[in-house]
Motif scaffolding. Structure first.
Motif, short mmCIF file in Angstrom:
data_model
loop_
_atom_site.label_atom_id
_atom_site.label_comp_id
_atom_site.label_asym_id
_atom_site.label_seq_id
_atom_site.Cartn_x
_atom_site.Cartn_y
_atom_site.Cartn_z
N GLU A 67 0.80 -1.14 -0.15
CA GLU A 67 -0.09 -0.01 -0.21
C GLU A 67 0.90 1.31 -0.09
O GLU A 67 0.50 2.35 -0.25
CB GLU A 67 -0.96 -0.07 1.10
N VAL A 78 -0.01 -0.75 -5.87
CA VAL A 78 -1.13 -1.22 -6.24
C VAL A 78 -1.49 -0.70 -7.62
O VAL A 78 -1.65 0.49 -7.67
CB VAL A 78 -2.46 -1.16 -5.33
N LEU A 125 -2.31 -7.38 -6.93
CA LEU A 125 -2.80 -6.34 -6.11
C LEU A 125 -3.70 -5.57 -6.84
O LEU A 125 -4.46 -4.90 -6.28
CB LEU A 125 -1.58 -5.39 -5.46
N GLY A 126 -3.24 -5.22 -8.13
CA GLY A 126 -4.36 -4.70 -8.88
C GLY A 126 -3.86 -4.58 -10.51
O GLY A 126 -2.58 -4.79 -10.61
#
Ligand code: HEC
Ligand code: HEC
Length: 266
Positions: A67, A78, A125-126
């Motif tokens: 994060e 991310v 994560l993304g």
């Protein structure tokens, strides 16, 4: 019996014996080396492995879940995609030692498998740019006209920072745009898609893969020089390991034989 013993003590015979032993053990190594015998891990296992590696080497700055930690000045990962991790790690920028200065390109201490695992974890994560396939950056087979277009695109989009021939340049804030002399085609593709540091992102919609290839071909042409240094190029990891074994251990054995002989003479 006697003649056999004396022949066995013959220096050449001993060397031959060492050579044969090394070739045999090296051959066994090449056959049973782990890459060949262990089943490939599933994507879930690879992501789990990447998460573990990330926790050890990256989380202190980027946070346990990628994060980002403002206290370390480290951005969230991310959505940066596998390509960003692959680029940052292969070029030795990450893991960073000191977040206050631009990460220097140093040799990276991770294996390609570890980098792939961390890349896959961060990609999980993304959504973000994936690691490109060779057909997205391999510049071979382009016509001179296409290469000329690549030159125009490079001068328009890149030379303000990297100079006309990609020889690099200083940026106003004390940062530098590095020379692109040693950049691999994959580095150029990944840098454009992920925009490291002060560099802007050049997305697929702005400069499609075929134009990226043309720019790479242009840089190749500008930098065409015989490459220096000894390389085992093309032989592949198994044969390189094999030769390292034969030459390395062989050298040690010869050295040991020389030492014992010297001691015996005394
Ligand atoms: C000492 C702190 C530190 C450590 C450890 C660290 N990073 Fe970073 N990372 C940073 C900082 C600061 C930046 C922003 C650098 C910049 O903008 O030039 C960054 C940027 C990145 C980026 C680029 C993000 C983007 O937006 O394109 C990636 C990817 C990345 N780090 C991955 C990693 C990975 C993977 C590891 C572990 C192997 C790692 N980092 C370890 C501090 C760190
Ligand atoms: C605004 C200035 C700027 C522009 C425009 C720019 N770059 Fe960069 N580029 C940089 C900086 C700064 C870095 C180093 C980033 C870092 O180390 O974190 C970089 C890094 C790179 C690298 C990595 C080189 C290495 O040694 O690992 C490549 C490849 C690259 N740029 C290619 C390009 C290409 C191709 C273009 C044009 C499409 C371009 N850049 C446009 C500033 C720029």
């Amino acid at each position: 019996m006697r003649s056999l013993t004396s022949r066995r003590h013959h220096k050449a015979a001993r060397l031959l014996l060492v050579a044969v032993a090394l070739l045999v053990t090296g051959g066994i190594y090449a056959v049973v080396s782990p890459a060949a015998s262990v089943a490939a891990p599933t994507p879930e296992e690879t992501i789990a492995r990447g998460k573990e590696l990330f926790a050890v080497s990256c989380a202190s700055c980027h946070g346990l879940n990628g994060e980002g930690l403002a206290s370390q000045g480290a951005p969230s990962l991310v959505g940066v995609g596998a390509a960003a991790v692959d680029f940052q790690m292969r070029t030795g920028r990450m893991p960073m030692a000191n977040p206050l200065v631009q990460a220097p390109g140093k040799t990276n201490p991770f294996t390609p498998e570890e980098i792939a695992a961390i890349s896959l974890y961060v990609a999980s994560l993304g959504d973000g740019p994936a690691i490109p396939d060779p057909d997205q950056y391999d510049p071979s087979g382009l016509s001179p006209e296409e290469v000329a277009v690549g030159g125009d695109l490079f001068r328009t989009n890149c030379s303000a920072c990297h100079n006309f021939q990609g020889s690099g340049g200083a940026l106003p804030n004390g940062k530098v745009a590095p020379p692109l002399l040693d950049a691999e085609p994959i580095d150029i593709h990944e840098a454009m898609r992920t925009g490291p540091g002060e560099m802007p992102v050049f997305a697929d919609q702005a400069i499609p893969d075929k134009d990226v290839k043309a720019m790479i071909a242009y840089l190749d042409q500008v930098h065409a020089e015989p490459s220096a240094g000894l390389s085992l190029g093309g032989l592949g990891p198994v044969s390189e390991g094999f030769w390292a074994w034969v030459v390395g251990i062989g050298g040690l054995v010869l050295f040991a034989m020389w030492i014992t002989k010297k001691a015996a003479r005394r």
